[in-house]
Design a protein around this motif. Structure first.
Motif, mmCIF file in Angstrom:
data_model
loop_
_atom_site.group_PDB
_atom_site.id
_atom_site.type_symbol
_atom_site.label_atom_id
_atom_site.label_comp_id
_atom_site.label_asym_id
_atom_site.label_seq_id
_atom_site.Cartn_x
_atom_site.Cartn_y
_atom_site.Cartn_z
ATOM 1 N N LYS B 70 -47.762 57.857 83.264
ATOM 2 C CA LYS B 70 -47.228 56.548 83.601
ATOM 3 C C LYS B 70 -46.577 55.992 82.354
ATOM 4 C CE LYS B 70 -48.709 52.853 86.641
ATOM 5 N NZ LYS B 70 -49.811 52.286 87.424
ATOM 6 N N LEU B 72 -44.845 52.580 80.331
ATOM 7 C CA LEU B 72 -44.626 51.143 80.274
ATOM 8 C C LEU B 72 -43.150 50.893 80.031
ATOM 9 C CD1 LEU B 72 -47.722 49.986 78.189
ATOM 10 C CD2 LEU B 72 -47.451 50.176 80.658
ATOM 11 N N GLU B 73 -42.731 49.681 80.330
ATOM 12 C CA GLU B 73 -41.307 49.324 80.197
ATOM 13 C C GLU B 73 -40.762 49.646 78.808
ATOM 14 O OE1 GLU B 73 -41.593 45.104 80.915
ATOM 15 O OE2 GLU B 73 -43.264 45.601 82.244
ATOM 16 N N ASP B 74 -41.602 49.453 77.804
ATOM 17 C CA ASP B 74 -41.112 49.621 76.431
ATOM 18 C C ASP B 74 -41.215 51.068 75.951
ATOM 19 O OD1 ASP B 74 -43.786 49.976 76.065
ATOM 20 O OD2 ASP B 74 -44.066 48.265 74.753
ATOM 21 N N ARG B 76 -43.857 53.229 75.986
ATOM 22 C CA ARG B 76 -45.170 53.834 75.759
ATOM 23 C C ARG B 76 -45.552 54.684 76.963
ATOM 24 N NH1 ARG B 76 -48.582 48.585 73.992
ATOM 25 N NH2 ARG B 76 -46.793 47.466 74.861
ATOM 26 N N ARG B 77 -46.150 55.818 76.699
ATOM 27 C CA ARG B 77 -46.433 56.770 77.768
ATOM 28 C C ARG B 77 -47.902 57.150 77.739
ATOM 29 N NH1 ARG B 77 -45.609 62.936 78.489
ATOM 30 N NH2 ARG B 77 -45.901 63.004 76.253
ATOM 31 N N GLN B 78 -48.557 57.114 78.868
ATOM 32 C CA GLN B 78 -49.948 57.554 78.938
ATOM 33 C C GLN B 78 -50.050 58.714 79.900
ATOM 34 O OE1 GLN B 78 -52.826 56.476 77.309
ATOM 35 N NE2 GLN B 78 -53.910 58.140 78.348
#
Lengths: 271, 271
Positions: B70, B72-74, B76-78
């Motif tokens: 997933k 995030l808009e900025d 960052r990836r998890q």
DNA sequence: CGCTTCCTTGAATGAGCTCAACAATGGTGG
DNA sequence: CCACCATTGTTGAGCTCATTCAAGGAAGCG
């Protein structure tokens, strides 16, 4: 049938399931009847289910807050989810021999405990309930993934902000928010165990959130002056909750009909 | 029918599902036939499914590694989970309109893509497969909870150690470990995105694990000299994987019949 | 009123991050 | 087969976010 609030009531339950997948009036009534016939209570800190227990059956929160949690051998404790009125604790778990986590009451909790055969009867007699429970499983899994993102990628302030957004949206959904305020029983230590930070740092980060005017958090009460501002600070995207009619999206967050707790459920949600 | 390894083969799939809930020979054969009739391939970094897609159907990994993730808009990836041969990507998702996360190939991946009606046929004709898929859903949810604990409570060294334990046990289950070694394609950057640490710190923590003699990690190959030692360092308790016959528990981890990849499935697992 | 639980504050420490540069590896095409 | 380039892994230095320890204050409850 559902009408005025009997002691615990099943309103939250019906509203929540209906928001995930529409319930027919008849199935909603059946659900309500079955659930209220099996109501129980738990005191704060009492475990509803323990890791290692044989599951079987289904527990659903009618009122009060609970949490899923897991402990490591050395005592570290992680809260995995907050369970709010309308949430199920262990649907599906009956297919597996042991609970892999525990569920504890945070406040006094009223819940329904349905035996396996009762669950079987319910889901075979009420297909729209069965489907909604399935959707709840999916939603729960998605929330857990979002928590993983929260702990893995967000910094302290974002983490807490995100948690507040999620809780508020979920409470509002079941009619437990009035305006931009809702009850909020967890202690700072509970919050710390949920977001993977130390108690002290949660305290300081809360002060920061307050100073920024993003939340007001006093005695068991949470107020969010501007949900959209808090969302932005948290990078909160409500899609992962899998609610129908995306009432929670961005600007729609102030939609008046959402905040109208008066009507127990949306009429248009029926066939 | 199942016999010698055809190109991708469905061995891992059958072994995995059977370990969660026993498959009958007939259902296993049906599964194998259906799956191989819908095999596809993906190249490294290719998305199998994207967040926001309409799900529908079911994708199952036959060979190679993938991951849920997933962003995030900025940016960052998890990474939310590693998907190994035998794992399903999106069972159940068809009850919900949009994917809440993406799935990407880490290596070249062979997978089966079953259309919704094919899934319906399969689960109605093969009840033991249906039940095993349900158990897989439960196991997946439990793994996600354990990852939440991992990110929330464990320090860097424990986090990586725990991940290695989980992956190794899961690979061994489907016959993809020989002795105490298995393939391990993720890069250090992938690991970092999975355990919520920076690339640099993962690198340093790996060195620490190597120095302690807990793991040997070279070119896409992981060796665990002593699984019990690594388990202890990670506070790893395999119960959360919900595997039948607790072959993975503590001292049983060196049980020889577990390591015998020769036999495709356990005979005693049949009715 | 006295207790416990919860919240708050300070100061010192440390785990993990960022930035930046460089080495090794591996795949690709000439 | 070699040269090249992109990706991956490794190292150093400085900094920051968050932790720990410790103590004091507020608030709820019997």
């Amino acid at each position: 049938m559902n009408s005025a609030g009997s002691s615990p009531g099943a309103d939250a339950l019906v509203r929540k399931l209906d928001a995930l997948s529409p319930l027919t009036d008849q199935d909603a009534a059946t659900l309500e009847r079955v659930v209220l016939a099996h109501a129980r209570h738990a005191r704060p800190r009492e475990d509803l289910i323990c890791e290692g227990d044989r599951p079987g059956g289904l527990r659903m929160i009618l009122s009060g807050w609970a949490c899923r949690y897991k402990m490591l051998e050395d005592g570290r404790r992680q809260i995995l989810a907050f369970l709010l009125p309308g949430d199920s604790c262990d649907f599906n778990m009956r297919y597996v021999p042991r609970m892999d986590h525990s569920v504890a009451a945070l406040t006094t909790v009223a819940y329904a405990e349905l035996a396996p055969n009762v669950v079987d009867d319910l889901i075979s007699s009420s297909p729209s309930v069965a489907r909604a429970l399935l959707c709840e499983t999916i939603s729960d899994a998605s929330i857990q993934r979002e928590w993983t993102v929260n702990l893995g990628q967000r910094v302290a302030l974002e983490r807490l902000a995100h948690l507040f957004c999620e809780i508020f949206v979920r409470l509002r959904l079941v009619g437990l928010a009035s305006g931009n305020t809702c009850v909020f029983p967890p202690t700072q230590a509970d919050l710390a165990a949920a977001v993977g930070l130390s108690d002290v740092h949660v305290n300081r980060t809360l002060q920061e959130l307050r100073r920024a005017g993003l939340v007001e958090l006093s005695t068991k009460s949470l107020t969010i002056p501007s949900l959209s501002a808090l969302q932005a600070a948290a990078l909160f995207e409500p899609g992962y909750l899998h609610l129908r009619h995306d009432r929670t999206e961005s600007e729609a967050s102030v939609s008046p009909h959402l905040l109208a707790e008066a009507s127990p459920r949306q009429p248009e949600s029926r066939a």
